[in-house]
Each structure stands twice: as C-alpha cells, then as structure tokens.
Design an enzyme around this catalytic site. Structure first.
Site, PDB file in Angstrom:
ATOM      1  N   ASN A 424       0.327  -6.580  -2.483  1.00  0.00           N
ATOM      2  CA  ASN A 424       1.739  -6.402  -2.170  1.00  0.00           C
ATOM      3  C   ASN A 424       2.055  -4.936  -1.864  1.00  0.00           C
ATOM      4  O   ASN A 424       2.903  -4.634  -1.014  1.00  0.00           O
ATOM      5  CB  ASN A 424       2.588  -6.881  -3.351  1.00  0.00           C
ATOM      6  CG  ASN A 424       4.065  -6.828  -3.047  1.00  0.00           C
ATOM      7  OD1 ASN A 424       4.589  -7.596  -2.249  1.00  0.00           O
ATOM      8  ND2 ASN A 424       4.766  -5.910  -3.701  1.00  0.00           N
ATOM      9  N   ARG A 427       1.301  -4.159   1.708  1.00  0.00           N
ATOM     10  CA  ARG A 427       2.255  -4.766   2.637  1.00  0.00           C
ATOM     11  C   ARG A 427       3.597  -4.051   2.651  1.00  0.00           C
ATOM     12  O   ARG A 427       4.315  -4.110   3.662  1.00  0.00           O
ATOM     13  CB  ARG A 427       2.472  -6.241   2.286  1.00  0.00           C
ATOM     14  CG  ARG A 427       1.293  -7.141   2.560  1.00  0.00           C
ATOM     15  CD  ARG A 427       1.696  -8.595   2.477  1.00  0.00           C
ATOM     16  NE  ARG A 427       2.189  -8.931   1.161  1.00  0.00           N
ATOM     17  CZ  ARG A 427       1.445  -9.449   0.194  1.00  0.00           C
ATOM     18  NH1 ARG A 427       0.155  -9.680   0.406  1.00  0.00           N
ATOM     19  NH2 ARG A 427       1.962  -9.740  -0.987  1.00  0.00           N
ATOM     20  N   HIS A 434       1.873  -1.535   8.765  1.00  0.00           N
ATOM     21  CA  HIS A 434       1.393  -2.850   8.333  1.00  0.00           C
ATOM     22  C   HIS A 434       1.681  -3.916   9.378  1.00  0.00           C
ATOM     23  O   HIS A 434       0.840  -4.801   9.624  1.00  0.00           O
ATOM     24  CB  HIS A 434       2.039  -3.229   7.003  1.00  0.00           C
ATOM     25  CG  HIS A 434       1.776  -4.654   6.609  1.00  0.00           C
ATOM     26  ND1 HIS A 434       2.651  -5.684   6.915  1.00  0.00           N
ATOM     27  CD2 HIS A 434       0.740  -5.227   5.959  1.00  0.00           C
ATOM     28  CE1 HIS A 434       2.154  -6.822   6.459  1.00  0.00           C
ATOM     29  NE2 HIS A 434       1.005  -6.580   5.881  1.00  0.00           N
ATOM     30  N   HIS A 469      -7.765   6.533   9.019  1.00  0.00           N
ATOM     31  CA  HIS A 469      -7.339   7.526   8.035  1.00  0.00           C
ATOM     32  C   HIS A 469      -8.373   8.642   7.877  1.00  0.00           C
ATOM     33  O   HIS A 469      -8.024   9.827   7.821  1.00  0.00           O
ATOM     34  CB  HIS A 469      -7.081   6.858   6.683  1.00  0.00           C
ATOM     35  CG  HIS A 469      -5.747   6.184   6.576  1.00  0.00           C
ATOM     36  ND1 HIS A 469      -5.501   4.942   7.100  1.00  0.00           N
ATOM     37  CD2 HIS A 469      -4.582   6.591   6.005  1.00  0.00           C
ATOM     38  CE1 HIS A 469      -4.236   4.602   6.860  1.00  0.00           C
ATOM     39  NE2 HIS A 469      -3.656   5.584   6.206  1.00  0.00           N
TER      40      HIS A 469
END
Length: 562
Positions: A424, A427, A434, A469
């Site tokens: 979660n 997200r 996302h 990243h």
C-alpha cells in the site's frame, strides 16, 4: 397466553419486500396451538412450576427464532446495500464530466468526440481524472494537523539559530553565505540551456514522428507494418540517444554539481515517460481508425493539447483534463515559497547533521561498530529529508503547477503515512509515478502475457523502478553504488510480499515506519560515506573494477596508512 401468541404471530408476518420463512411461521403457529391446548388443560394450571418452566422454554425458543430472523434479514439487507453501492460506483465511474472548452485549442468535432468517448484501451479502461484537492490541503484545515506543520517550522527556526550561534562562536561574526546551496546549484546557465534544448526536442520530434506515422496507416497492411517498424525504431533511437545519452553526456562532461545534475536528469526521465505515454495512448486509436475507417482521417491530438500535457503534473496523457475556473495566484505564491523554505530546511539539515558527521570519514576505520553508529545517526536527517522531499515536490511543486494550469485533479499522493503494508505504501507514496508504472509497465506486461504471470509482472515493475532510481543517483552523484537498487530488489520485494494488504492494525503501521526509518538511515549513511571517499581517495590508475567497487570500503585504511 393466547393473546401473547397472537402478538408473536402478528410480528412474525413479513412485509411485502421481506422474504417469508414458512418453517418459522409454521413452528410459531404450532407452538401457539400447543399454548392454547395447554391453557385449557387444568393439570398445567394446577401445577404452577410446570407452567413457569413451559413459559420460559417457549420464550427461549421464540428468542432464538427471532435472532435467526434478525441475522437473516440483516444479511440480506447488507447484500442489497453492497450491490446498490457497487452499481452506483460503476455508474459514476462510467459518467464523463461535462466537456470544458480547451484553453489552447478549439473543441473537437462531434464525430471525433464520439469516437474518443467510446475508445478504450485493449485490455481495460485507463485512469479516470476527476476534480479533487490534495490531501494535505484538506488536512491543514484541521487545527490539530496544522500544528504539526507549525512544529516543523519551529524546528527550522531552531536549526537557523543553532547555525548562527555556532558560526558566531567559531568565526566571531554571523556567517550567512549559504555556500552549500551556491555549490549545489552551480553552473545554472548550463542547466537552463540544456533544459530548453531537451524540451524543444520533446515538443517537436515525438509529435512530428507520430503525425507522420498516422498518415501512413491508410495504405495496405504490409506498407503500414513497415512504416510502423521504421517510425517506431526512429522514436526508440531518439529516446535512447537524443533524449537519454546526450543529456547525461552534457551533465558528465560539464562536471555539474549534484543539484544541477538532479534537475537535468529528473527532467530527462520525466520527459521520456511523458513521450511514452503520449505515443502509448494515441497509437491504439490510430490503429482502430485504420481498421474501421469510420472517418476521413485518423484522430491526431493537436499541438496545444500535447504542449499542455508536457507541463501538466501527470504522466498519463489525455486530450482533456478537468480544469478549475480560475487561478489562485496567492496559492501559487505560497506553494513556491514553501518549496524555497524546504530548500533552506535541507541546507540546514546537511550543515548541522550530515557534514560534521561525514567530513571526518578518513579518520575512521571501516568496521561494524562505525557502520551501525553511522546508520542510526543518519536516521534523523534521512527522515527529515524524506519528509521535505515529499512536501516540497509532491505537494507544493506539483500543486503550484496544477494551479497555474488550472489542473483540477490534485491526487498526487494518498495517505501513505497510514499504510500497514509496503504494498500500500508503494501505491500511495507517489501516485503520479505509480500510475505510469501500473498502466504502462504492469498492465501492459499482463496484457502481453495474457494475465498469466502476475508475480513476474510485479518483479518487472520493481526492476524498472529500481534501475531508473539507481541510474538517477549514479549520474547525479558521479559514482556507482547500488544501495538503493539492493534495497528495492531485496528488501522492497520481500516486504511487498510479507507486509501485504492483508496485514492490518497499528502494529503493522509501526513496523512499516520502523523499516522506512532504517532504510533512510542506510541510504544517507552509505551514500554520504561514498561521496566523501570519492573526494578523499581519488584513483591513481582507474580501472573498470576500481570504478565499480565502492571507494568507501578501502578509503579509510589507505588514508591511515599514508
């Protein structure tokens, strides 16, 4: 007793919309007849104890049947309410907002609008944009939440005062030169020129290629496939070399400082993701037109729509977005001032908490004790930098641009701080990125694999995110040290499956925060050590192995030996 039984029979009768339970009614009627029969029996009346026991047992039976009736009615009521809410949500999601005239271009024709309204991606409906505020804007209207914001401002004031006092004690005067900020954002004219070239190329090349390709789809199938291959190859070559390699080459060859590098590289990644979204969303509609030929020509977005998308705070292309009626320039100014305040906040965090700790790296041995102390001492600055990055970029910067463009969908993040699982958290932390990963990486992977490899799709998303990243950090810091990649691929994947959405309760939120704090400490510690090691221990004879191997692993010992 008979009247009581009649009352029970009357209450047990179902209204027209409530289902009737025949077994229950028959049992109640049977019990009432038994009660009438027993009321006429003189033996039961003559024996009070037997009559009381009978009444108690009858009441218990009625109570059990009433509880059964209540539970069954509530269950049916819940099912009906859930069905109603599901249908309401589906209906509201299918509704489209009233068309708002575009600011930069005239509206589409009725035929084009009808075609776009019924268009859907090949494997499901895409993201729906609706008018909504950012979560922090709503929370800051609550005095209790706004007090937390005031606490961070007070902490910034203390950082400023402590820096001024220390400088006055050491230098005998007040030092306000902000040398770290001046260094970090050095060579800014090169940054501006590079960004202008990047933006103009993104504005012209992808749109021109897409427009020319759309004109070739009216011919034969073989000719269309050949043109698709050629134009697709040119587009990928532009993404890799024109937008990817050249930008990184300018950054490296000019020796730009870290903040200036971050500006160019982050803009490079953002523009590459936007061009991919533009092509990905518009190619299917041209292919659908080539198959049906319902209009004289393919529906190609106008330049003004593409230009608006390049500035809009979203990575998902749409021809139109929900728009606010006016621009609140006072809101824009407040958000930009908050971004500036966050920059000074980060400056004082590095000056007071990071630089004094890592400047003496060459005087320390690289051992387990020093590493543990470094990680735990880096947790506080790491968490503060995390909060500042979230607040400055995801809230202030994106909301400022959204307000200037009258972009109404402000859900750039969700309540990630309440997450009880890392699934979660991933997200809700950065909804903008996302959404792009979900629609263009995860769902496209599932579409190609025909929804057979969900775990492989999740692994592929994590890999793409980790590689991007690490690429950003490697170019911006000037060295390759895959700390963030390992955290993403090892601990990130592990926590994503262990701390999944079924984990609820406060204890899992505490575990999530603890892991997040430790991860930030590891990132700040290891990257700061490597940054100073790169400067204290330059390579005399650089080789590929020496360039890849972290310098901080051997810098302390060699410095002590010297």
């Amino acid at each position: 007793m008979e009247s009581g039984a009649d009352g029970v029979r009357f209450r047990s009768r179902a209204p027209p919309n409530i289902p009737i339970f025949p077994g229950l009614d028959s049992s109640l009627e049977g019990e009432s007849s038994i009660g009438e029969h027993q009321q006429g029996n003189g033996d039961i009346k003559s024996n009070g104890k037997i009559e009381v026991e009978h009444v108690i047992s009858k009441k218990l039976q009625l109570k059990r049947k009433a509880e059964y009736l209540k539970s069954d009615l509530m269950r049916q009521f819940d099912n009906q309410v859930n069905d109603f809410m599901d249908s309401l949500i589906e209906e509201s999601a299918s509704l489209e907002p009233a068309p708002v005239p575009a600011v930069f271009s005239p509206p589409l024709s009725d035929k084009e609008r009808s075609k776009l309204r019924h268009f859907r991606p090949p494997h499901g409906q895409g993201k729906q944009f609706v008018s909504r505020r950012s979560l922090l804007d709503e929370l800051f209207e609550v005095n209790h939440i706004r007090t937390i914001y005031h606490m961070f401002i007070a902490l910034l004031i203390l950082f400023i005062l402590s820096t001024l006092v220390v400088d006055f004690i050491d230098e005998g005067r007040l030092v306000l030169d902000f040398d770290l900020l001046v260094y970090a954002f050095g060579q800014f004219p090169v940054v501006v020129c590079t960004w202008i070239c990047m933006f103009l190329s993104v504005l012209l090349v992808p749109y021109t290629l897409f427009h020319l390709w759309s004109q070739t789809q009216s011919g034969s199938s073989t000719h269309s496939k050949l043109c698709s291959f050629l134009f697709g190859s040119v587009f990928l070559l532009y993404q890799a070399l024109g937008l990817g390699f050249l930008s990184a080459y300018v950054v490296v060859t000019n020796g730009l400082p870290p903040a200036s590098r971050f500006i160019i590289i982050l803009e490079q990644v953002r523009l590459m993701m936007k061009t991919h979204s533009f092509v990905r969303e518009n190619v299917p509609r041209v292919l659908a037109w080539a198959k049906d030929k319902t209009s004289p020509g393919p529906v190609v977005p106008q330049v003004s729509q593409y230009l608006y998308f390049l500035f809009a705070p979203t990575l998902i292309y749409r021809d139109k977005y929900p728009r606010n009626p006016v621009i609140r320039w006072g809101y824009v100014a407040s958000k930009l001032l908050q971004v500036l305040g966050c920059l000074f906040y980060a400056y004082y965090i590095f000056v007071r908490l990071c630089i004094p700790q890592f400047r003496s790296i060459r005087l320390q041995f690289f051992d387990v004790r020093a590493m543990v102390l470094c990680v735990f001492n880096s947790i506080l600055p790491g968490v503060l930098v995390l909060f500042l990055g979230f607040f400055a970029f995801l809230h202030c910067w994106l909301n400022a641009f959204a307000e200037m463009l009258r972009f109404a969908d402000r859900m750039f993040y969700k309540d990630w701080w309440n997450s009880t699982s890392f699934a979660n958290y991933y997200r809700t932390w950065n909804v903008v990125v996302h959404d792009w990963l979900y629609y263009y990486v995860y769902r496209d992977f599932m579409w190609v694999s025909q929804k057979r490899f969900r775990a492989a799709a999740m692994l592929f998303v994590f890999t793409v995110s980790a590689v991007v990243h690490e690429y950003i950090l490697a170019i911006c810091f000037g060295f390759f040290y895959p700390v963030l990649f390992c955290l993403f691929m090892c601990f990130g994947m592990m926590f994503n499956f262990i701390l999944h959405d079924q984990r609820k309760g406060p204890i899992w939120n505490i575990i999530m925060w603890t892991s997040l704090f430790l991860g930030q400490g590891v990132i700040i510690c290891l990257y700061s050590q490597e940054w100073y090691a790169q400067r204290y221990c330059p390579l005399k004879e650089p080789s590929f192995v020496e360039l890849v191997k972290p310098r901080s692993w051997s810098c302390q010992r060699s410095s002590m030996a010297d």
